[in-house]
Scaffold this motif. Structure first.
Motif, short mmCIF file in Angstrom:
data_model
loop_
_atom_site.label_atom_id
_atom_site.label_comp_id
_atom_site.label_asym_id
_atom_site.label_seq_id
_atom_site.Cartn_x
_atom_site.Cartn_y
_atom_site.Cartn_z
N UNK A 172 144.01 103.54 54.33
CA UNK A 172 143.87 104.53 53.26
C UNK A 172 144.03 105.93 53.84
N UNK A 173 144.67 106.81 53.10
CA UNK A 173 144.82 108.19 53.55
C UNK A 173 143.62 109.01 53.12
N UNK A 233 143.72 106.06 48.87
CA UNK A 233 143.23 107.32 49.44
C UNK A 233 141.75 107.45 49.12
N UNK A 234 141.06 108.27 49.92
CA UNK A 234 139.63 108.44 49.72
C UNK A 234 139.20 109.86 50.06
N UNK A 235 138.01 110.21 49.59
CA UNK A 235 137.42 111.51 49.87
C UNK A 235 136.08 111.30 50.56
N UNK A 265 147.10 98.77 42.20
CA UNK A 265 146.56 97.41 42.12
C UNK A 265 146.84 96.60 43.38
N UNK A 266 147.99 96.79 43.98
CA UNK A 266 148.34 96.01 45.18
C UNK A 266 147.57 96.43 46.42
N UNK A 267 147.07 97.66 46.42
CA UNK A 267 146.41 98.22 47.60
C UNK A 267 144.91 98.32 47.47
N UNK A 268 144.35 97.98 46.34
CA UNK A 268 142.94 98.22 46.07
C UNK A 268 142.06 97.36 47.00
#
Length: 227
Positions: free
Chosen positions: A172-173, A135-137, A152-155
């Motif tokens: 990413x959401x 996720x991000x802002x 760790x798997x999605x970074x």
């Protein structure tokens, strides 16, 4: 100080460009003053991050030895920037270090230029991070990113031009929460003026005061100019 028993354990990765080459858009300020402002932004950002609920550690990434010492004095962990392929490669390396040292924590990237950061708002953003995935802002301008977190798997960070769209493209959401101070990165003088109106940390306030008093330009280590 970091909280020893956070509601959601996170380690914040704060990548910091060497102050001597940072904040080129803060013109017409001379290079030495831009460097001291960049250093102050990072210190204020890290100090607030360390006091935020849910943060078990802050990991600064910088090759600037003076800044590294100042960061360590706040309680921040520091590693050198060992990647040569740009910011995102650096962040992947730092996330691997987070996994090694704090295997139960979520790796979260936080921009280093948030001098008006508020701990309660940062904590509210961290509460929105998913258990799995990323996720991000968005930043205040809308195209950039000030915070990115993933397991760790999605970074898979995509900082750079139009990073918000790039993060969306990875799946990413997007985080939607009222946290203006976490979006308010400082790239130019207008951003700095807005941050000063909101209220900045002690390091930024001191650096701005020096700028306003017309301190002569020095070199990147804060020494007087030679000639």
């Amino acid at each position: 100080m970091s909280h020893s028993d956070p509601a959601r354990p996170c380690v914040l990765i704060v990548p910091i460009k060497a102050p001597a080459i940072a904040k080129s858009r803060l013109t017409p300020l001379p290079a030495a003053q831009r460097g001291e402002l960049a250093r102050a932004f990072a210190l204020d950002t890290v100090e607030v991050a360390l006091s935020t609920r849910g943060v078990v550690a802050v990991l600064g990434v910088t090759d600037d030895f003076r800044l590294a010492a100042q960061l360590r004095s706040t309680g921040c962990e520091v590693i050198p920037d060992g990647a040569t392929d740009g910011l995102n490669a650096t962040l992947v390396q730092a996330a691997a270090e987070v996994l090694r040292r704090w295997p139960q924590a979520l790796a979260v990237v936080l921009c280093a230029d948030l001098p008006a950061l508020v701990a309660a708002e940062l904590g509210a953003v961290l509460d929105c991070l998913p258990e799995a995935g990323s996720a991000f802002l968005r930043d205040r301008a809308g195209a950039g990113t000030t915070l990115y977190g993933a397991d760790a798997a999605s970074f898979d960070p995509r900082f750079g031009p139009d990073s918000a769209a790039a993060h969306l493209a990875t799946g990413a959401s997007e985080i939607h929460v009222d946290a203006p101070s976490v979006r308010a990165d400082v790239d130019d003088v207008r951003d700095l003026e807005a941050a000063l109106l909101k209220g900045v940390g002690q390091h930024t306030r001191a650096a701005v005061d020096l700028v306003l008093t017309g301190q002569p330009e020095g070199n990147s280590e804060g020494e007087p100019p030679t000639g």
